[in-house]
Design a protein around this motif. Sequence first.
Motif, PDB file in Angstrom:
ATOM      1  N   MET A   1      44.814  45.097  25.569  1.00  0.00           N
ATOM      2  CA  MET A   1      44.617  45.063  27.029  1.00  0.00           C
ATOM      3  C   MET A   1      44.493  46.484  27.584  1.00  0.00           C
ATOM      4  O   MET A   1      43.621  46.767  28.414  1.00  0.00           O
ATOM      5  CB  MET A   1      45.802  44.365  27.706  1.00  0.00           C
ATOM      6  CG  MET A   1      45.820  42.879  27.478  1.00  0.00           C
ATOM      7  SD  MET A   1      47.150  42.109  28.450  1.00  0.00           S
ATOM      8  CE  MET A   1      47.170  40.490  27.673  1.00  0.00           C
ATOM      9  N   THR A   2      45.370  47.362  27.118  1.00  0.00           N
ATOM     10  CA  THR A   2      45.344  48.753  27.578  1.00  0.00           C
ATOM     11  C   THR A   2      44.030  49.421  27.177  1.00  0.00           C
ATOM     12  O   THR A   2      43.402  50.115  27.982  1.00  0.00           O
ATOM     13  CB  THR A   2      46.536  49.525  26.977  1.00  0.00           C
ATOM     14  OG1 THR A   2      47.734  48.838  27.309  1.00  0.00           O
ATOM     15  CG2 THR A   2      46.603  50.945  27.511  1.00  0.00           C
ATOM     16  N   ALA A   3      43.591  49.200  25.936  1.00  0.00           N
ATOM     17  CA  ALA A   3      42.358  49.817  25.450  1.00  0.00           C
ATOM     18  C   ALA A   3      41.144  49.291  26.224  1.00  0.00           C
ATOM     19  O   ALA A   3      40.199  50.032  26.503  1.00  0.00           O
ATOM     20  CB  ALA A   3      42.193  49.544  23.952  1.00  0.00           C
ATOM     21  N   TYR A   4      41.190  48.015  26.597  1.00  0.00           N
ATOM     22  CA  TYR A   4      40.097  47.406  27.371  1.00  0.00           C
ATOM     23  C   TYR A   4      39.975  48.094  28.735  1.00  0.00           C
ATOM     24  O   TYR A   4      38.884  48.472  29.167  1.00  0.00           O
ATOM     25  CB  TYR A   4      40.373  45.916  27.538  1.00  0.00           C
ATOM     26  CG  TYR A   4      39.256  45.089  28.121  1.00  0.00           C
ATOM     27  CD1 TYR A   4      38.438  44.319  27.311  1.00  0.00           C
ATOM     28  CD2 TYR A   4      39.034  45.050  29.498  1.00  0.00           C
ATOM     29  CE1 TYR A   4      37.412  43.550  27.844  1.00  0.00           C
ATOM     30  CE2 TYR A   4      38.024  44.283  30.041  1.00  0.00           C
ATOM     31  CZ  TYR A   4      37.206  43.526  29.207  1.00  0.00           C
ATOM     32  OH  TYR A   4      36.200  42.782  29.751  1.00  0.00           O
ATOM     33  N   VAL A   5      41.124  48.260  29.385  1.00  0.00           N
ATOM     34  CA  VAL A   5      41.139  48.915  30.705  1.00  0.00           C
ATOM     35  C   VAL A   5      40.676  50.371  30.574  1.00  0.00           C
ATOM     36  O   VAL A   5      39.879  50.855  31.384  1.00  0.00           O
ATOM     37  CB  VAL A   5      42.545  48.821  31.345  1.00  0.00           C
ATOM     38  CG1 VAL A   5      42.640  49.670  32.606  1.00  0.00           C
ATOM     39  CG2 VAL A   5      42.898  47.369  31.648  1.00  0.00           C
TER      40      VAL A   5
ATOM     41  N   GLN B   1      43.433  41.744  33.536  1.00  0.00           N
ATOM     42  CA  GLN B   1      42.772  40.624  34.209  1.00  0.00           C
ATOM     43  C   GLN B   1      41.787  41.135  35.259  1.00  0.00           C
ATOM     44  O   GLN B   1      40.680  40.597  35.395  1.00  0.00           O
ATOM     45  CB  GLN B   1      43.816  39.692  34.844  1.00  0.00           C
ATOM     46  CG  GLN B   1      43.233  38.366  35.298  1.00  0.00           C
ATOM     47  CD  GLN B   1      42.478  37.630  34.193  1.00  0.00           C
ATOM     48  OE1 GLN B   1      43.048  37.318  33.147  1.00  0.00           O
ATOM     49  NE2 GLN B   1      41.176  37.385  34.380  1.00  0.00           N
ATOM     50  N   ALA B   2      42.163  42.184  35.980  1.00  0.00           N
ATOM     51  CA  ALA B   2      41.269  42.751  36.991  1.00  0.00           C
ATOM     52  C   ALA B   2      40.003  43.297  36.340  1.00  0.00           C
ATOM     53  O   ALA B   2      38.890  43.080  36.830  1.00  0.00           O
ATOM     54  CB  ALA B   2      41.993  43.846  37.767  1.00  0.00           C
ATOM     55  N   ALA B   3      40.159  43.988  35.193  1.00  0.00           N
ATOM     56  CA  ALA B   3      39.001  44.552  34.488  1.00  0.00           C
ATOM     57  C   ALA B   3      38.101  43.434  33.963  1.00  0.00           C
ATOM     58  O   ALA B   3      36.871  43.506  34.068  1.00  0.00           O
ATOM     59  CB  ALA B   3      39.477  45.450  33.343  1.00  0.00           C
TER      60      ALA B   3
END
Length: 106
Positions: free
Chosen positions: A81-85, A13-15
């Motif tokens: 989500m992990t890959a996005y961050v 969410q922060a990213a």
Amino acid sequence: NMTETENHQKRFQAAVDVIQSLPKKGEYTPSYDVMLRFYGLYKQAMCGPCKVAKPGFWDPVGRYKWDAWNRLGEMSSEAAMTAYVDEMKKIAQEVIDCMPINEKTA
Ligand code: ST9
């Protein structure tokens, strides 16, 4: 593990918030490839696997976006989500590495 899932979600969410609050134009111009990677991972994280119909001939941008999402297959929301961050960290590091020395040390 619930806490770990929550942490994934918070970092994601922060990213997402950072990317949504960037000005449309700036020093850094993401390539289409980079934008599509973020797009696909965002959709996978938010909506899950792509189950919508591929846009038609008259919507080439829509088809590129669809491809970026669809190629992630059955990747889990958490992995997306992990890959996005991770992708954001990678780009941020590239931006830092490309900054002129005098700005870096200012
Ligand atoms: C600059 C400052 O030069 C210094 C740079 C620092 C760099 C820091 C490193 C961080 C990495 C940055 C990478 C940027 C890559 C951008 C990728 C964007 C995809 N993520 O609500 P809508 C989807 S800054 C992914 O209508 P908005 C949404 O699902 C200069 N996808 O539009 C929808 O698709 P669909 C460079 C997202 O709210 C579609 O996008 N500046 C996200 O008006 C449109 O959504 C930039 O690159 C998301 N977080 O715009 C600006 N949110 O309809 C980057 C929504 O199919 N930001 N979507 O569902 C933007 O372009 C926009 O804020 C936006 C949302 C496109 C992400």
